[in-house]
Design a protein around this motif. Sequence first.
Motif, PDB file in Angstrom:
ATOM      1  N   ASP A 265     -56.673  53.689  12.430  1.00 32.06           N
ATOM      2  CA  ASP A 265     -56.618  52.289  12.864  1.00 32.06           C
ATOM      3  C   ASP A 265     -58.001  51.643  12.869  1.00 32.06           C
ATOM      4  N   ALA A 266     -59.022  52.392  13.307  1.00 31.86           N
ATOM      5  CA  ALA A 266     -60.363  51.807  13.390  1.00 31.86           C
ATOM      6  C   ALA A 266     -60.903  51.468  12.006  1.00 31.86           C
ATOM      7  N   PHE A 267     -60.746  52.375  11.050  1.00 30.40           N
ATOM      8  CA  PHE A 267     -61.252  52.105   9.703  1.00 30.40           C
ATOM      9  C   PHE A 267     -60.431  51.022   9.013  1.00 30.40           C
TER      10      PHE A 267
ATOM     11  N   PHE B 135     -58.502  49.724   1.514  1.00 28.04           N
ATOM     12  CA  PHE B 135     -57.156  49.216   1.781  1.00 28.04           C
ATOM     13  C   PHE B 135     -56.104  50.102   1.131  1.00 28.04           C
ATOM     14  N   PHE B 136     -56.300  50.449  -0.139  1.00 27.90           N
ATOM     15  CA  PHE B 136     -55.295  51.227  -0.850  1.00 27.90           C
ATOM     16  C   PHE B 136     -55.221  52.665  -0.343  1.00 27.90           C
ATOM     17  N   VAL B 137     -56.366  53.277  -0.098  1.00 29.75           N
ATOM     18  CA  VAL B 137     -56.304  54.668   0.337  1.00 29.75           C
ATOM     19  C   VAL B 137     -55.690  54.768   1.731  1.00 29.75           C
ATOM     20  N   MET B 138     -56.022  53.831   2.624  1.00 34.16           N
ATOM     21  CA  MET B 138     -55.454  53.888   3.968  1.00 34.16           C
ATOM     22  C   MET B 138     -53.986  53.484   3.971  1.00 34.16           C
ATOM     23  N   SER B 139     -53.609  52.593   3.063  1.00 35.44           N
ATOM     24  CA  SER B 139     -52.194  52.269   2.927  1.00 35.44           C
ATOM     25  C   SER B 139     -51.423  53.500   2.471  1.00 35.44           C
TER      26      SER B 139
ATOM     27  N   MET C 203     -56.952  47.910  17.347  1.00 34.11           N
ATOM     28  CA  MET C 203     -55.886  46.921  17.492  1.00 34.11           C
ATOM     29  C   MET C 203     -55.652  46.191  16.173  1.00 34.11           C
ATOM     30  N   LEU C 204     -56.733  45.806  15.490  1.00 37.96           N
ATOM     31  CA  LEU C 204     -56.588  45.169  14.190  1.00 37.96           C
ATOM     32  C   LEU C 204     -55.845  46.092  13.229  1.00 37.96           C
ATOM     33  N   GLY C 205     -56.209  47.367  13.235  1.00 39.16           N
ATOM     34  CA  GLY C 205     -55.578  48.311  12.328  1.00 39.16           C
ATOM     35  C   GLY C 205     -54.103  48.505  12.609  1.00 39.16           C
ATOM     36  N   ARG C 206     -53.730  48.535  13.877  1.00 38.97           N
ATOM     37  CA  ARG C 206     -52.309  48.703  14.227  1.00 38.97           C
ATOM     38  C   ARG C 206     -51.480  47.514  13.778  1.00 38.97           C
TER      39      ARG C 206
END
Length: 407
Positions: free
Chosen positions: A26-28, A63-67, A331-334
């Motif tokens: 979530d943080a990254f 964005f793509f790797v975390m998605s 929070m942004l990541g969630r």
Amino acid sequence: MSQPERKLVSFPGAAAVRGQRDPRIDAFRGAALVMILIDHIPGNPYEALTLRNFGFSDAAEAFFVMSGVAAGIAYSGRMERWTNGEGSLREAVTPIWHRAWVLYLVQMVMTVVVLAMFAMAANVFLRPELLQMHNISRIFDQTGAALTGLAALSYHIGYVNILPTYIVLLLLAPLAIRAGLRAPWPTLAVSACIWFVGGWLRLNVPNYPGGGGWFFSPFTWQFIFVLGLTIGIRHRRGERLVPVNRPLFLVAAGFLVLVLAWKFIPPFGVWMNNKMWLLGKLGAPANIVTHDKPFLAFPRLIHAVALVYVVSCLPQLRDWCAHRVAAPLRMLGRQGLAVFAWGSVLALGCQILLKVEPGSALLPWLLPPLAVLAIFGVAAVHERNRTAKRTAATPPARTTGGLVARA
């Protein structure tokens, strides 16, 4: 006796206790969303602080790797149960394709809102040149074709063009997850071959109307998404995809230092660029020797992979990301989808204001922080609503003689 290995799974995918949510994810993701917002407001001074200035890759790769990691964690369990004969294929696939449908709707709404913003601004501020930006003019010049292309995901507005590729990859994700569960390394090998051939032959999905191709070719960007999927699959099991290895860590970290020197030491950068040019003259494919973003060229890809591995091997990062100071980023990541959608719209709104007031010295400094504060507000509202829904869905505890009855 040797000390047990401290588990840390790749970048977003970590190996904490199985079942726990890794705070790094979530943080990254939150940090990447902030960087995407800032980078989508060209000409502001905060651009110098984002990832793309310190390497070849940028927040798009993140964005793509975390998605992919998120999809691997969220959806591989149902797919694994179906593989083991404990569930149906429909139960495994439906949530993935439902998510793709939600993203499709978000893409439609974002595009329509942006078109309306630019049309209204062109009229209010008497700036018809706004309608020539970001491929917007096609909706007015070729309305029927553009509307058809919008519905088919082939008509893209500049800066609103990342979700179509993600949607396509999600539609194909069940196949990739199934393969990744059975044979992660052969799956990655096949994905890498598709990446290489796709970049070498410049394979892409065509834009309509207008020609050309998507800004993020699914044929090449699928690799970093599949990498994230395999990381997420292992993470759900409490495992790593690639073990912590000191020599490998030093190689990856050394490459990141090399890239920094490439970027910040001009004579060395010129020398390296010349060597890459010579490789191209000797016949090396363009996707190996350039920094082409639409086809995820090799320097961008290997930089992102090295960064993922190095970050995954730093145990302090888990503690830092779990700290209360990082709570806003988590929070942004969630609330990633809402934050991304609103952030994209806000960024283009800021572009309009900067175009209308090109001589302002204050706006480039003022608009990005205000936009970042706005997406924190969006995330806070969605977080509160989610908490309220969960509270409403939780049945009240039964009490007996003033004591809470526990099952």
